[in-house]
Motif scaffolding. Structure first.
Motif, PDB file in Angstrom:
ATOM      1  N   SER A   1      38.872  82.057  27.319  1.00 18.38           N
ATOM      2  CA  SER A   1      39.758  80.909  27.522  1.00 18.38           C
ATOM      3  C   SER A   1      41.023  81.001  26.672  1.00 18.38           C
ATOM      4  O   SER A   1      42.122  80.684  27.139  1.00 18.38           O
ATOM      5  CB  SER A   1      39.009  79.607  27.211  1.00 18.38           C
ATOM      6  OG  SER A   1      38.397  79.671  25.939  1.00 18.38           O
ATOM      7  N   GLN A   2      40.896  81.453  25.414  1.00 22.70           N
ATOM      8  CA  GLN A   2      42.087  81.564  24.571  1.00 22.70           C
ATOM      9  C   GLN A   2      43.078  82.581  25.132  1.00 22.70           C
ATOM     10  O   GLN A   2      44.292  82.353  25.126  1.00 22.70           O
ATOM     11  CB  GLN A   2      41.694  81.947  23.150  1.00 22.70           C
ATOM     12  CG  GLN A   2      41.236  80.771  22.306  1.00 22.70           C
ATOM     13  CD  GLN A   2      41.047  81.157  20.861  1.00 22.70           C
ATOM     14  OE1 GLN A   2      40.581  82.243  20.557  1.00 22.70           O
ATOM     15  NE2 GLN A   2      41.388  80.271  19.951  1.00 22.70           N
ATOM     16  N   GLU A   3      42.576  83.715  25.618  1.00 22.58           N
ATOM     17  CA  GLU A   3      43.462  84.733  26.154  1.00 22.58           C
ATOM     18  C   GLU A   3      44.141  84.245  27.437  1.00 22.58           C
ATOM     19  O   GLU A   3      45.345  84.459  27.641  1.00 22.58           O
ATOM     20  CB  GLU A   3      42.685  86.018  26.435  1.00 22.58           C
ATOM     21  CG  GLU A   3      42.259  86.757  25.182  1.00 22.58           C
ATOM     22  CD  GLU A   3      43.446  87.195  24.345  1.00 22.58           C
ATOM     23  OE1 GLU A   3      44.077  88.226  24.670  1.00 22.58           O
ATOM     24  OE2 GLU A   3      43.758  86.491  23.354  1.00 22.58           O
ATOM     25  N   ILE A   4      43.385  83.574  28.289  1.00 20.92           N
ATOM     26  CA  ILE A   4      43.962  83.076  29.536  1.00 20.92           C
ATOM     27  C   ILE A   4      45.052  82.040  29.256  1.00 20.92           C
ATOM     28  O   ILE A   4      46.137  82.065  29.865  1.00 20.92           O
ATOM     29  CB  ILE A   4      42.854  82.472  30.425  1.00 20.92           C
ATOM     30  CG1 ILE A   4      41.974  83.585  31.009  1.00 20.92           C
ATOM     31  CG2 ILE A   4      43.441  81.610  31.530  1.00 20.92           C
ATOM     32  CD1 ILE A   4      42.719  84.556  31.905  1.00 20.92           C
ATOM     33  N   ILE A   5      44.802  81.130  28.334  1.00 20.17           N
ATOM     34  CA  ILE A   5      45.814  80.129  27.983  1.00 20.17           C
ATOM     35  C   ILE A   5      47.015  80.790  27.316  1.00 20.17           C
ATOM     36  O   ILE A   5      48.170  80.380  27.527  1.00 20.17           O
ATOM     37  CB  ILE A   5      45.215  79.043  27.071  1.00 20.17           C
ATOM     38  CG1 ILE A   5      44.105  78.283  27.809  1.00 20.17           C
ATOM     39  CG2 ILE A   5      46.284  78.074  26.598  1.00 20.17           C
ATOM     40  CD1 ILE A   5      44.555  77.574  29.066  1.00 20.17           C
ATOM     41  N   ARG A   6      46.789  81.825  26.523  1.00 20.72           N
ATOM     42  CA  ARG A   6      47.902  82.542  25.891  1.00 20.72           C
ATOM     43  C   ARG A   6      48.761  83.216  26.947  1.00 20.72           C
ATOM     44  O   ARG A   6      49.993  83.154  26.894  1.00 20.72           O
ATOM     45  CB  ARG A   6      47.369  83.567  24.892  1.00 20.72           C
ATOM     46  CG  ARG A   6      48.464  84.307  24.125  1.00 20.72           C
ATOM     47  CD  ARG A   6      47.878  85.179  23.035  1.00 20.72           C
ATOM     48  NE  ARG A   6      47.150  86.300  23.604  1.00 20.72           N
ATOM     49  CZ  ARG A   6      47.727  87.456  23.943  1.00 20.72           C
ATOM     50  NH1 ARG A   6      49.026  87.624  23.790  1.00 20.72           N
ATOM     51  NH2 ARG A   6      46.998  88.438  24.435  1.00 20.72           N
ATOM     52  N   TYR A   7      48.126  83.880  27.915  1.00 20.81           N
ATOM     53  CA  TYR A   7      48.883  84.516  28.993  1.00 20.81           C
ATOM     54  C   TYR A   7      49.717  83.484  29.762  1.00 20.81           C
ATOM     55  O   TYR A   7      50.871  83.730  30.107  1.00 20.81           O
ATOM     56  CB  TYR A   7      47.934  85.218  29.964  1.00 20.81           C
ATOM     57  CG  TYR A   7      47.176  86.391  29.386  1.00 20.81           C
ATOM     58  CD1 TYR A   7      47.642  87.070  28.264  1.00 20.81           C
ATOM     59  CD2 TYR A   7      45.982  86.818  29.963  1.00 20.81           C
ATOM     60  CE1 TYR A   7      46.935  88.142  27.742  1.00 20.81           C
ATOM     61  CE2 TYR A   7      45.282  87.892  29.443  1.00 20.81           C
ATOM     62  CZ  TYR A   7      45.756  88.547  28.331  1.00 20.81           C
ATOM     63  OH  TYR A   7      45.061  89.613  27.825  1.00 20.81           O
ATOM     64  N   LEU A   8      49.097  82.341  30.018  1.00 20.21           N
ATOM     65  CA  LEU A   8      49.800  81.276  30.739  1.00 20.21           C
ATOM     66  C   LEU A   8      50.999  80.789  29.938  1.00 20.21           C
ATOM     67  O   LEU A   8      52.122  80.653  30.464  1.00 20.21           O
ATOM     68  CB  LEU A   8      48.829  80.127  31.007  1.00 20.21           C
ATOM     69  CG  LEU A   8      49.407  78.837  31.598  1.00 20.21           C
ATOM     70  CD1 LEU A   8      50.006  79.095  32.963  1.00 20.21           C
ATOM     71  CD2 LEU A   8      48.332  77.757  31.666  1.00 20.21           C
ATOM     72  N   THR A   9      50.795  80.534  28.651  1.00 20.39           N
ATOM     73  CA  THR A   9      51.846  80.000  27.798  1.00 20.39           C
ATOM     74  C   THR A   9      53.034  80.951  27.692  1.00 20.39           C
ATOM     75  O   THR A   9      54.202  80.519  27.677  1.00 20.39           O
ATOM     76  CB  THR A   9      51.285  79.708  26.392  1.00 20.39           C
ATOM     77  OG1 THR A   9      50.164  78.818  26.514  1.00 20.39           O
ATOM     78  CG2 THR A   9      52.336  79.068  25.506  1.00 20.39           C
ATOM     79  N   LEU A  10      52.766  82.252  27.633  1.00 22.90           N
ATOM     80  CA  LEU A  10      53.832  83.247  27.490  1.00 22.90           C
ATOM     81  C   LEU A  10      54.771  83.282  28.687  1.00 22.90           C
ATOM     82  O   LEU A  10      55.902  83.768  28.574  1.00 22.90           O
ATOM     83  CB  LEU A  10      53.218  84.639  27.286  1.00 22.90           C
ATOM     84  CG  LEU A  10      52.586  84.925  25.923  1.00 22.90           C
ATOM     85  CD1 LEU A  10      51.876  86.268  25.938  1.00 22.90           C
ATOM     86  CD2 LEU A  10      53.636  84.883  24.822  1.00 22.90           C
ATOM     87  N   ASN A  11      54.342  82.779  29.823  1.00 23.12           N
ATOM     88  CA  ASN A  11      55.129  82.884  31.047  1.00 23.12           C
ATOM     89  C   ASN A  11      55.654  81.546  31.552  1.00 23.12           C
ATOM     90  O   ASN A  11      56.063  81.432  32.707  1.00 23.12           O
ATOM     91  CB  ASN A  11      54.296  83.570  32.130  1.00 23.12           C
ATOM     92  CG  ASN A  11      54.040  85.035  31.812  1.00 23.12           C
ATOM     93  OD1 ASN A  11      54.894  85.881  32.046  1.00 23.12           O
ATOM     94  ND2 ASN A  11      52.873  85.333  31.262  1.00 23.12           N
ATOM     95  N   LEU A  12      55.650  80.547  30.689  1.00 19.20           N
ATOM     96  CA  LEU A  12      56.202  79.249  31.057  1.00 19.20           C
ATOM     97  C   LEU A  12      57.690  79.188  30.748  1.00 19.20           C
ATOM     98  O   LEU A  12      58.177  79.848  29.822  1.00 19.20           O
ATOM     99  CB  LEU A  12      55.484  78.135  30.291  1.00 19.20           C
ATOM    100  CG  LEU A  12      53.993  77.942  30.550  1.00 19.20           C
ATOM    101  CD1 LEU A  12      53.439  76.864  29.636  1.00 19.20           C
ATOM    102  CD2 LEU A  12      53.726  77.616  32.014  1.00 19.20           C
ATOM    103  N   ASP A  13      58.417  78.383  31.503  1.00 16.32           N
ATOM    104  CA  ASP A  13      59.833  78.115  31.220  1.00 16.32           C
ATOM    105  C   ASP A  13      59.914  76.972  30.216  1.00 16.32           C
ATOM    106  O   ASP A  13      60.348  75.857  30.530  1.00 16.32           O
ATOM    107  CB  ASP A  13      60.579  77.757  32.508  1.00 16.32           C
ATOM    108  CG  ASP A  13      60.715  78.945  33.444  1.00 16.32           C
ATOM    109  OD1 ASP A  13      60.863  80.079  32.943  1.00 16.32           O
ATOM    110  OD2 ASP A  13      60.657  78.745  34.668  1.00 16.32           O
ATOM    111  N   GLY A  14      59.469  77.257  29.015  1.00 21.37           N
ATOM    112  CA  GLY A  14      59.431  76.241  27.975  1.00 21.37           C
ATOM    113  C   GLY A  14      58.194  76.411  27.116  1.00 21.37           C
ATOM    114  O   GLY A  14      57.514  77.440  27.167  1.00 21.37           O
TER     115      GLY A  14
END
Length: 416
Positions: free
Chosen positions: A157-170
């Motif tokens: 879960s931490q890795e998936i959320i990290r991947y998601l966060t890295l690709n947000l516009d903000g």
């Protein structure tokens, strides 16, 4: 699963087509987004319910689902090890990990076979964010195996959320909901476990990284089935200060298995420790006021069992610390203050150098007081409370006090 590594190229090409069949062309990075462009792509956070069948699934599982219906693309992106690892492997980080890409129907079938409910939470992402995330996940998967797994810092879960966060516009900004969860790995980990899970006892192996270090809100995503609550009021804050919720304003989609297995209905773990304490108290009372031979034999066997359990905890804790590559189970452990070789050394010394009954009684009293002081100190210091740990320590303390009373009683009788 590597045969899907080129599907991101297909995705980009397909988004350039229109309904009139124009020639394909890759979209320009600065191409403006049409108002309804997000409808071409869908991203969802997927949470599989906890499973008591496997140690690494007792906190649930988190992964991402990305879809492009117009190109008939639908894949799940999940951190996987390939096998179900054992207890010690998880505690010392002794297995590799990788980002796997699996067609959604195929991956969902694995949870169907395990009888686990999967809940889908649609993410409120733009087309560009999903495109960027999809390409990032493809590239990450193509890199192959990642370093050895760290369940507490780099779990699914931490890795998936990290991947998601890295690709947000903000930036992903957590709200007040995240404050309701524990402050340490120790507290949030135990809060996320069912009361009848023996995995609670892994907390005895936690070093100060697990028991003392305060977590950021992002680190609390280590517990998969807590993530929907943690992110319930989280927002994506753009550079211009505008905000939008991380989740779409839609009801979660529940994927029910064809056969949902019943949850573990065993009694809570602390019940067994209460019974152990009651048994030790009962045997100690019988030995003190009715010291017939069978009772004395039973008391000796009880002492042997407790002594073995005590030293087993110390040995396992020490070995895990020595071989672990994880900060949470390597380093200083507060439990070394009570689980250590000192009682064994005193017992061996007393066998080779007989002491008076009074000195033996005092030794038991001193150690009982030390155990009691440890429990009180851990409560005062911070988030260290584990009911099973306290019941077990109370059992040792109770037996020490009874042994002290018995030796003083024997000394009094011999002097009379």
């Amino acid at each position: 699963m590597r045969q899907h590594k080129y599907h991101i190229l297909i995705l980009w090409l397909s988004l350039a087509f229109n309904a009139m069949g124009q020639e394909p062309a890759l979209p320009h990075p600065e191409e403006p987004v049409v108002e309804d462009s997000a409808s071409f792509l869908f991203a969802s956070l997927m949470i599989a319910e906890p499973s008591h069948e496997h140690v690494q699934s007792v906190e649930g599982h988190a992964f991402l689902r990305l879809q492009c219906p117009s190109a008939d693309l639908d894949f799940c992106f999940s951190m996987e090890s390939g096998n179900y690892e054992g207890f010690l492997d998880i505690c010392i980080g002794n297995y590799p990990n990788r980002l796997a890409i699996v067609p959604t129907p195929q991956y969902m079938e694995t949870f169907n076979q395990e009888g686990r409910i999967v809940t889908e939470y649609p993410l409120n992402l733009s087309r560009e964010e999903v495109q960027r995330l999809w390409k990032f996940l493809d590239d990450t998967s193509a890199q192959g195996l990642s370093p050895y797994h760290d369940y507490f810092h780099h779990g699914c879960s931490q890795e998936i959320i990290r991947y998601l966060t890295l690709n947000l516009d903000g930036d992903l900004v957590y709200g007040e909901a995240a404050k309701a969860y524990g402050n340490t790995i120790f507290t949030i980990g135990n809060q996320g476990l069912p009361p009848n899970s023996w995995v609670h006892l892994t907390s005895l192996l936690f070093t100060t990284d697990g028991t003392d270090r305060r977590l950021t809100d992002a680190e609390k995503t280590a517990i998969p089935h807590f993530i929907p609550g943690l992110l319930s009021d989280a927002v994506i804050e753009a550079p211009d200060g505008s905000r939008r919720p991380i989740f779409k304003d839609e009801s979660p989609i529940v994927h029910e298995p064809t056969q949902h297995f019943a949850p573990n209905t065993a009694p809570p773990i602390y019940v067994w420790f209460v019974l152990l304490l009651a048994l030790v108290v009962a045997i100690s009372i019988l030995e003190t006021w009715w010291p017939v031979r069978p009772i004395c034999w039973l008391a000796s066997a009880t002492d042997g069992m407790l002594f073995t359990l005590y030293n087993l905890i110390f040995v396992v804790t020490l070995l895990v610390c020595i071989f672990s590559s994880l900060p949470t189970t390597s380093g200083w452990n507060w439990n070394y203050l009570i689980y250590n070789p000192i009682p064994l050394a005193i017992w061996l010394w007393s066998k080779w150098h007989p002491q008076s009954m009074c000195k033996r009684a005092n030794t038991y009293i001193y150690y009982a007081l030390w155990l009691a002081a440890f429990m009180v100190a851990m409560l005062i210091v911070g988030d260290h409370f584990l009911i099973e740990q306290y019941l077990l320590t109370l059992t040792f303390t109770t037996r020490c006090l009874f042994k002290a009373y018995q030796h003083k009683q024997a000394k009094s009788i011999s002097n009379s």
